[in-house]
Write a protein that holds these residues in place. Sequence first.
Motif, PDB file in Angstrom:
ATOM      1  N   LEU A  96      -9.777   2.789   3.413  1.00  0.00           N
ATOM      2  CA  LEU A  96      -9.609   2.541   1.974  1.00  0.00           C
ATOM      3  C   LEU A  96      -8.151   2.449   1.588  1.00  0.00           C
ATOM      4  N   ASN A  97      -7.295   3.235   2.274  1.00  0.00           N
ATOM      5  CA  ASN A  97      -5.892   3.265   1.906  1.00  0.00           C
ATOM      6  C   ASN A  97      -5.022   2.343   2.749  1.00  0.00           C
ATOM      7  N   VAL A 131       0.161   5.966   5.097  1.00  0.00           N
ATOM      8  CA  VAL A 131      -0.231   6.231   3.715  1.00  0.00           C
ATOM      9  C   VAL A 131      -0.828   7.621   3.532  1.00  0.00           C
ATOM     10  N   ILE A 132      -1.749   7.999   4.407  1.00  0.00           N
ATOM     11  CA  ILE A 132      -2.498   9.233   4.163  1.00  0.00           C
ATOM     12  C   ILE A 132      -1.599  10.450   4.237  1.00  0.00           C
ATOM     13  N   ALA A 146       0.829  -1.198   0.000  1.00  0.00           N
ATOM     14  CA  ALA A 146       0.000   0.000   0.000  1.00  0.00           C
ATOM     15  C   ALA A 146       0.867   1.253   0.000  1.00  0.00           C
ATOM     16  N   ASP A 172     -11.033   7.201   4.864  1.00  0.00           N
ATOM     17  CA  ASP A 172      -9.837   7.259   4.014  1.00  0.00           C
ATOM     18  C   ASP A 172      -8.785   6.268   4.484  1.00  0.00           C
ATOM     19  N   ASP A 194      -4.229   2.390   5.912  1.00  0.00           N
ATOM     20  CA  ASP A 194      -3.309   3.060   6.817  1.00  0.00           C
ATOM     21  C   ASP A 194      -3.486   2.451   8.206  1.00  0.00           C
TER      22      ASP A 194
END
Lengths: 353, 489
Positions: free
Chosen positions: A312-313, A83-84, A39, A309, A315
């Motif tokens: 979905l990502n 990730v975010i 990811a 978020d 994190d």
Amino acid sequence: MSRWSYFLRRLVLAIPIVIFGTTITFMLIRLGPIDPAAAIIGLGDPEGLERIRTQLGLNQPLWQQYFDFMIDLFTFNLGQSWVIEPGTSAYALIVSYAPRTIWLGFWSVLIALFVGIPLGFYAGLNPNTGSDYFASFGGIVWRAMPNFWLAIILVTLLVQSQDLLFGFNWAGWLVPTGIVGPPPIDFLAEPLGAITDPVDWWIRKGGDGSFLAALKKIAPAALVLGSASMGNEMRLGRTAVLETINSEYVETARAKGVSSRSIVWKHVFRNALIPLVPIITGEAFLLIGGSVLVETVFGINGLGVLFYDAALNADLPLLGSLMFIFILLIVGLNIVQDLLYTLIDPRVGYEQD
Amino acid sequence: MSETVSDEDAPLRQRIADNPRPAIRWILGALVLVAVEFGAFLGLVFRLLSTIGGLFPDNPGVALFSRLEESSEVIPTLLSRSLIPNDGFYNGQQWVDTFLGLEPAYAWLLRVLLIYAYAFIWLGWLWVGYRTFRQHYRYADWTPRDDVVDRLRSHRWGQFGFVLVLIFLVMALFAPALGPTTAEANLRQPYSHYTEFYDEETDEVRNVTVGTANLGSASEGNPDSNVGPWSYDDFGRFHPFGTLTTGKDMFTFLAAGARISLMIGIVSMVGAGLIATGFALLTAYYKGLADLAVVIASDSIQALPVLLVLILASATFSGTWLAELYNGAVMLIAIFVLIQWPFLWRAVRGPAFQIAEEEWIDAAKSFGQKPRTIMRKHMLPYVIGYLLIYTSLTLGGIIIAVAGLSYLGLGITPPTPEWGRAISSGQPYVATASWHISLIPGILITLIVIGFNALGDGIRDAIDPQSGSGSGTAQESKADEAAAGGGGA
């Protein structure tokens, strides 16, 4: 069992509950097929993947990861977002997103309280009349509507308010604000302004960034988020009033010749409020869950959107931290609720639980 | 009901043999009802058999059963699309290929009315069966259940809920026959099915694929390209709820969506209900440590926000085989079962504890009955009623939650119809001519949730008339709220 030992027992019981809940979160996150390394940098670079895996400790045995995860959370060492916003600490992210969600939650609870309970009491005081049926049925429908759908309809109504609401212009009403987007709550950073510079702080400040503007902007979202609770409080308020009004001490007061105004305010209202108080803390469930959808529709970048978020990502540290904080919040509110309940109404037997 | 009262007396079979007339009349009624739909029943049986057979590889029976299923479609059935067809075209003077040359809207309406009438006749048949049993075959003149049924009979609000729920259940069950077209032809494989329409310019009947026709009948906001509720598109096809942004028929979409929403709700409630009842009986009977362990387990699960766990699980498991099973429904069901049982258990724990304190339980213990038998015979019947209340309330919440997930683009995988996705696709058009795309599914969800809530209220008042709907302890009303709210979706 005294009140305090009951409270203590609740506290002790809360510990395994938090541990168990966090463990379930860990299982959901880590036993799933998500590869956080992929990811972060994608699958193209196998060496980089391996390096990042080692960096994040993903090559360690699962139980080791589990203990690290738990110990980090319970010492509030929430780790960094992967990730975010890579490198930012989860704590900082949460602190920067939380105020808007708190602002939203605060008003949705207040709206639910100040509309739901009076309506319910009104319906209970005038049972089986036209207005009672109207209010009760309204509460039922209000409670059954899906939040996200209600939000969509409301946004459309407000955006097109000039065409759909007989020329009423919501965006320009009182203070000009947009309809979707985060509420301008920077003014909260300087609470002293409320006294030193009242006009500016409460109302103006260029139309944006004042208390009024922030309230107006959050109002539709808060109305939607509080809708289910509002309907519920109305229903409970109505039954509570009906039950009190038919109780014997009200009958006695009436026989004594106490004026009906005094009966309503002194005897009925106070007692009818008792079963409603704990419900308010119970709203936390709905608010935390509902914030994701309502914030998505209204474009508010709060904790709900952050969670979505992060999910979905993939994190993971951020997800784990958010879940942990929500769990703490719910467990804490439950304890406060039980305590409040025994404080308000000593008749409620806490022994049986 | 029958098993609990007929123990000491002659068995039910004996009593029917003594006085067979009412029972035979009742069975005959069922035979008539089955006979008019015989083809459909046969098809269903063969479909089931071939599905089960498909689980075992290299089973020669599969081909046989699917062939039998196809041949069973030849048998005329009352409620089939072929008996009352509504797909036809207007050739300038009259409607061709529709039922009796009726306008498609009326042909469709006739079929819908017939289907609902048929479903309600079945319901009446069940009621007659209960009455027959009560009047002719039951050992006891009166049981406490009679009072429950009588109270429910005078509970208009609960009946309203029951009828609403039933309308949606029939919609889900008869989805293929109810829609103006089928999900297979209109939604899944539009380019392998054809539709005929009358071309005015060339004055001839032309044949196009459903997919092409769909492209020409999309609802996209402006009045020129919009097929609203209760209207025809350019190809003479009737759309009771209008079309979606893709031009697909919305009623067909929503009926198929009702199937999947209700299926998820009911299956997960059965699963969660089984776990909850099992734990409720065990903890109420053994108390102490068993109770404490389940309290901790359930409190931990209840401390997780429902909707967030759903989002988390749908996001982390997306793309895996688990999320693909039955279009993602299996995973949603599994999550709902795991998350919802503590709420149900909490709701029935109180009543179960009360029952366990009763004297007859003590008596049964001293009498030497096994714990299993005591729980099943003396405790279960009381717990079930309370379970039904919360199951009904929670079902509404689950439907909202599933719709909320698919609105976010999670949960049920895309080509499968789901109400939340219709709402999401119509979101940009709410204030335009195509308002129906978002509005109608939302209204349907609101109606079904009201239905389940009203039914729950009705059952509560019937079982426990003292409770007064909505009052009770904080724990109960919180369970109410959490149950009906769908975790805030």
